[in-house]
Design a protein around this motif. Structure first.
Motif, short mmCIF file in Angstrom:
data_model
loop_
_atom_site.label_atom_id
_atom_site.label_comp_id
_atom_site.label_asym_id
_atom_site.label_seq_id
_atom_site.Cartn_x
_atom_site.Cartn_y
_atom_site.Cartn_z
N LEU A 95 0.86 -1.19 0.00
CA LEU A 95 0.00 0.00 0.00
C LEU A 95 0.89 1.23 0.00
CD1 LEU A 95 -2.83 1.31 0.23
CD2 LEU A 95 -2.52 1.25 2.72
N ILE A 96 0.75 2.07 -1.02
CA ILE A 96 1.48 3.32 -1.09
C ILE A 96 0.53 4.44 -0.70
CG2 ILE A 96 2.73 4.92 -2.59
CD1 ILE A 96 3.54 2.51 -4.30
N ILE A 97 0.81 5.08 0.43
CA ILE A 97 -0.03 6.18 0.91
C ILE A 97 0.61 7.49 0.45
CG2 ILE A 97 -1.09 7.26 2.92
CD1 ILE A 97 -1.03 4.62 4.35
N GLY A 98 -0.06 8.12 -0.49
CA GLY A 98 0.49 9.31 -1.15
C GLY A 98 1.02 8.93 -2.52
N PRO A 99 0.15 8.44 -3.42
CA PRO A 99 0.62 7.92 -4.71
C PRO A 99 0.82 9.01 -5.75
CG PRO A 99 -1.74 7.60 -4.55
CD PRO A 99 -1.31 8.24 -3.25
N ASP A 115 1.02 -6.28 3.32
CA ASP A 115 2.28 -6.73 3.91
C ASP A 115 3.28 -5.57 4.04
OD1 ASP A 115 1.63 -9.68 3.65
OD2 ASP A 115 1.56 -9.08 1.54
N ILE A 116 3.16 -4.59 3.17
CA ILE A 116 4.11 -3.47 3.12
C ILE A 116 3.32 -2.17 3.00
CG2 ILE A 116 6.01 -2.40 1.84
CD1 ILE A 116 6.49 -5.29 0.63
N ILE A 117 3.66 -1.20 3.85
CA ILE A 117 3.03 0.12 3.79
C ILE A 117 4.13 1.14 3.59
CG2 ILE A 117 1.70 1.84 5.07
CD1 ILE A 117 0.54 -0.67 6.62
N GLU A 132 -0.51 5.39 17.12
CA GLU A 132 -0.77 4.08 17.73
C GLU A 132 -2.00 3.42 17.12
OE1 GLU A 132 -0.39 1.95 22.05
OE2 GLU A 132 -0.39 4.14 21.91
N THR A 133 -3.05 4.19 16.90
CA THR A 133 -4.27 3.65 16.30
C THR A 133 -3.97 3.07 14.92
OG1 THR A 133 -5.66 5.23 17.49
CG2 THR A 133 -6.62 4.20 15.54
N PHE A 134 -3.19 3.81 14.13
CA PHE A 134 -2.83 3.34 12.79
C PHE A 134 -2.07 2.03 12.88
CE2 PHE A 134 -0.01 2.86 9.23
CZ PHE A 134 -0.76 3.25 8.13
N PHE A 135 -1.01 2.00 13.68
CA PHE A 135 -0.17 0.80 13.72
C PHE A 135 -0.92 -0.41 14.29
CE2 PHE A 135 3.37 4.05 13.82
CZ PHE A 135 3.78 3.79 12.52
N ASN A 136 -1.86 -0.18 15.16
CA ASN A 136 -2.66 -1.29 15.70
C ASN A 136 -3.57 -1.90 14.64
OD1 ASN A 136 -1.55 -1.15 18.25
ND2 ASN A 136 -3.18 0.14 19.09
N GLN A 137 -3.83 -1.16 13.58
CA GLN A 137 -4.74 -1.64 12.53
C GLN A 137 -4.02 -2.35 11.39
OE1 GLN A 137 -6.70 2.01 11.51
NE2 GLN A 137 -8.34 1.72 13.00
N VAL A 138 -2.68 -2.24 11.34
CA VAL A 138 -1.97 -2.87 10.22
C VAL A 138 -1.94 -4.38 10.42
CG1 VAL A 138 -0.53 -0.82 9.92
CG2 VAL A 138 0.36 -2.76 11.23
N LYS A 139 -1.66 -5.07 9.35
CA LYS A 139 -1.51 -6.52 9.40
C LYS A 139 -0.34 -6.87 10.31
CE LYS A 139 -0.71 -10.40 6.22
NZ LYS A 139 -0.53 -10.75 4.79
N PRO A 140 -0.52 -7.72 11.32
CA PRO A 140 0.61 -8.07 12.19
C PRO A 140 1.79 -8.62 11.38
CG PRO A 140 -1.45 -8.85 13.14
CD PRO A 140 -1.78 -8.35 11.76
N ALA A 187 3.66 -6.65 9.42
CA ALA A 187 3.85 -5.84 8.20
C ALA A 187 5.16 -5.06 8.27
CB ALA A 187 2.68 -4.88 8.03
N SER A 188 5.61 -4.60 7.11
CA SER A 188 6.77 -3.72 7.01
C SER A 188 6.27 -2.30 6.75
CB SER A 188 7.69 -4.15 5.86
OG SER A 188 8.26 -5.42 6.13
N PHE A 189 6.97 -1.32 7.35
CA PHE A 189 6.59 0.09 7.20
C PHE A 189 7.81 0.86 6.70
CE2 PHE A 189 6.34 4.41 9.12
CZ PHE A 189 5.19 4.86 8.46
N ILE A 190 7.63 1.60 5.62
CA ILE A 190 8.71 2.40 5.03
C ILE A 190 8.30 3.86 5.07
CG2 ILE A 190 10.17 2.78 3.02
CD1 ILE A 190 10.45 -0.04 4.07
N ASN A 191 9.19 4.73 5.56
CA ASN A 191 8.89 6.15 5.57
C ASN A 191 9.94 6.93 4.78
OD1 ASN A 191 7.79 8.64 6.03
ND2 ASN A 191 8.45 8.79 8.16
N VAL A 192 9.52 7.40 3.61
CA VAL A 192 10.35 8.29 2.80
C VAL A 192 9.58 9.59 2.54
CG1 VAL A 192 11.81 6.55 1.71
CG2 VAL A 192 9.56 7.09 0.71
N GLY A 193 8.55 9.84 3.35
CA GLY A 193 7.75 11.04 3.21
C GLY A 193 8.29 12.15 4.08
#
Length: 321
Positions: A146-150, A198-200, A216-224, A226-232
């Motif tokens: 999932l790319i947030i900010g496409p 699997d990847i956000i 915290e609310t966001f991370f609690n909702q992700v697939k257990p 999962a990988s998270f990448i921040n380049v924003g």
């Protein structure tokens, strides 16, 4: 008649400077090597790049000539957009020039994670041969991203990973469908879909709405797992919430190029976490940077001089991008 001035925040190579001067022969050009006098500050009409010292001096004046700022970055959260809007100043950014390097940086982070590269580097530093049963490994093929900010960066990333067999979805405010994405969801449907991936990847700009968007609310909702990448943007992530998600393995991995505070403090727990890969805000480094920005400078300068409008990358001062 007062002199019209264009101020460039960086020292351009002669060929780029000469190109701009040929487009605007009736303007004087100034930069750090040819600085403004006190009397010339109110006469600056255009800033190519942002020099906070000069820029803030101009904006503090009751009467100035500044009409357009061309930022040298894609993000413009360091500028007072409300003040620019109030004063009727145009703003444009460098959206698009970072798409290839940032997309490749995301791919590098993911391959380091999934192909055991990160673990192997740590073993090499200790002169240790890591037995294969201790290597964390997986494949990108078949993963759901999932790319947030496409935007332009997200679209380039989607193109690259799609070729590796990754199923790519996007999330934006509008939900407008885009090439290389299986689907683009509207942001207000986030909760319905977040647990599927699997990847956000975060590529959101920083605005009032996106500050601590990843909490915290966001991370609690992700697939257990999962990988998270921040380049924003760093402040879009609540760092404490991210650390908790990594400690509990709610997130199995984080690739982080940007942080709430930079440089990242030496005592941050993130440095010591084996499931974290840190790069020092380098994903957007671009070869031939001056060539790329001068192309946008030139295109927008030509348009501005002809129509008082901009050809590329004008920022909506209300939305911030």
């Amino acid at each position: 008649m007062s002199t019209k001035i264009i101020y460039t925040a960086i020292i351009l190579r002669p060929k780029h400077q000469e190109r701009l001067q040929a487009l605007a022969p009736t303007y004087e050009f100034r930069n750090a090597e040819n600085p403004l006098s006190e009397a010339e500050i109110p006469q600056v009409e255009i800033m190519l790049g942002w020099d906070p010292k000069v820029g803030n001096q101009i904006l503090a004046l009751e009467n100035h000539s500044l009409k357009w700022i061309q930022a040298n970055s894609a993000g413009v959260d360091y500028l007072d957009l409300a003040a620019l809007d109030k004063q009727g100043i145009l703003l444009s950014n460098m959206s698009g020039i970072h798409a290839i390097p940032i997309a490749e940086s995301v791919l590098a982070m993911l391959l380091a994670r999934y192909r055991g590269i990160q673990a192997s580097i740590r073993s090499q530093e200790k002169n240790e041969w890591l037995a294969f049963e201790h290597v964390p490994y997986d494949e990108l093929n078949g993963k759901k991203m999932l790319i947030i900010g496409p935007g332009k960066i997200g679209q380039r990333l989607a193109l690259i990973v799609q070729g590796l067999g990754v199923n790519v979805s996007g999330m934006s405010r509008s939900g407008r469908q885009l090439e290389h994405f299986d689907v683009v969801y509207r942001q207000d449907t986030l909760q319905q879909h977040l647990g599927d991936f699997d990847i956000i990847v975060n590529i959101l700009p920083l605005t009032n709405e996106t500050h601590h968007y990843y909490n915290e609310t966001f991370f609690n909702q992700v697939k257990p797992g999962a990988s998270f990448i921040n380049v924003g943007r760093g402040p879009s992530v609540d760092t404490d919430a991210l650390i908790r998600a990594l400690e509990t393995q709610q997130l199995a991995f984080a690739g982080l190029d940007v942080f709430e505070e930079e440089p990242l403090a030496a005592d941050s727990p993130l440095w010591q976490m084996e499931n974290v890969l840190i790069t020092p805000h380098i994903s957007g480094l671009v070869r031939h940077f001056q060539k790329l920005i001068s192309e946008i400078y030139s295109e927008n300068l030509k348009s501005y001089l002809a129509t008082q409008d901009l050809a590329r990358n004008q920022v909506d001062l209300t939305s911030g991008y």
